[in-house]
Write a protein that holds these residues in place. Structure first.
Motif, PDB file in Angstrom:
ATOM      1  N   LEU A 223       0.837  -1.205   0.000  1.00  0.00           N
ATOM      2  CA  LEU A 223       0.000   0.000   0.000  1.00  0.00           C
ATOM      3  C   LEU A 223       0.870   1.253   0.000  1.00  0.00           C
ATOM      4  N   GLY A 228      -0.813   4.384  -1.240  1.00  0.00           N
ATOM      5  CA  GLY A 228      -1.844   4.137  -0.243  1.00  0.00           C
ATOM      6  C   GLY A 228      -3.099   3.455  -0.729  1.00  0.00           C
ATOM      7  N   TYR A 229      -3.104   2.972  -1.979  1.00  0.00           N
ATOM      8  CA  TYR A 229      -4.315   2.332  -2.512  1.00  0.00           C
ATOM      9  C   TYR A 229      -3.960   1.127  -3.379  1.00  0.00           C
ATOM     10  N   THR A 268     -12.854   0.234   0.340  1.00  0.00           N
ATOM     11  CA  THR A 268     -13.637   1.041  -0.594  1.00  0.00           C
ATOM     12  C   THR A 268     -14.401   0.083  -1.502  1.00  0.00           C
ATOM     13  N   LYS A 273      -7.384   0.867   1.076  1.00  0.00           N
ATOM     14  CA  LYS A 273      -6.484   1.996   1.165  1.00  0.00           C
ATOM     15  C   LYS A 273      -6.036   2.198   2.594  1.00  0.00           C
TER      16      LYS A 273
END
Length: 277
Positions: A223, A228-229, A268, A273
């Motif tokens: 990540l 971060g995703y 999500t 994330k």
């Protein structure tokens, strides 16, 4: 029995002006004077590499070739002819790759990954670029956590296909690589997982000595490396998860669930994330 294309420990039985003859149970094998260590005498035993010279004679040397019979090594083509190519073997005589043993033709100056073998018809050492027939995972000689020798074979969509102990093939996944590697590179590693149909996953290094991550640590690292995703979640295809993370979908769901409980990640609609600190 003397092994051509390999190292042998042989006894000196005769000295001549141009070298020493070593005991092979017959007329003897010549060790040229320039390759004999100072002080060598009759009755001494010496470790030598045995091969055929350019005139077809079995000869001994204290030089070290880049590989022995059975090895898979990368070597540079120094001469190319209509019959084949000669690769720099690290000896006075280059090693020959017949045209029929090349994949798409060799070019002078280029490097090629080849297997060294003993030609059954001539008894001479040669090399082949056609390595696949020598590799098989049908009957494995390794098990999980075994330390093995790895040779990088080729790059794939998920990592590098590697040759294990010159016998088997395995995959070194991109997310397990922490150094620059290329085709032909050799390194120590260990068998991480043996999957159905004897598919092998390997890791560079030794168990307990290299950086070992658990699933949660790996997910957090990936990540961080991807802003971060990551577009993976509990509805993702298991094969996609395995190809990227090197873990099963079950392990992925357990790890992400624990990270969510620890408030380190959020889910999500399209992936996971890092949680905002």
């Amino acid at each position: 029995m003397v092994k051509v294309g390999d190292y042998n420990v042989l006894k000196v039985v005769r000295a001549v002006d141009f070298g020493f003859y070593l005991d092979d149970g017959a007329a003897g094998i010549l060790l040229p004077k320039r390759f004999a260590p100072e002080g060598l005498a009759i009755g001494d035993e010496i470790k030598v590499f045995v091969y055929h010279d350019s005139e077809g004679r079995v000869i001994a040397t204290t030089q070290h070739p880049k590989g022995v019979v059975g090895d898979i090594v990368k070597m540079k083509a120094v001469t190319v002819t209509n019959q084949g190519a000669f690769l720099d073997w690290g000896l006075m005589k280059d090693i020959f790759v017949p045209k029929s043993k090349q994949l798409s033709g060799m070019r002078q100056g280029a490097e090629y990954l080849v297997k060294i073998y003993l030609d059954e018809q001539t008894g001479r050492v040669a090399a082949t670029e056609k390595i696949e027939p020598f590799l098989s995972n049908e009957n494995l000689t390794v098990k999980e956590k075994d330390i093995v020798d790895l040779t990088v074979y080729r790059r794939t969509d998920i990592g590098y296909l590697v040759i294990i102990n010159n016998i088997h093939t395995g995959v070194l996944h991109f997310n397990e690589i922490y150094q620059n590697i290329g085709v032909g590179d050799k390194m120590k590693g260990y068998v991480k997982t043996i999957r159905p149909e004897n598919k092998i996953d390997v890791v560079i290094g030794r168990p307990g000595y290299n950086r070992v991550e658990d699933e949660a640590e790996k997910i957090l690292r990936l990540l961080n490396e991807n802003n971060g995703y990551l577009p993976y979640h509990d509805k993702s295809d298991p094969e996609e998860i395995y190809n990227f993370f090197g873990m099963s979908k079950k392990a992925f769901k357990m790890a992400t669930g624990n990270l969510y409980k620890q408030q380190k990640i959020t889910f999500t609609k399209t992936g996971i994330k890092l949680a905002e600190s």
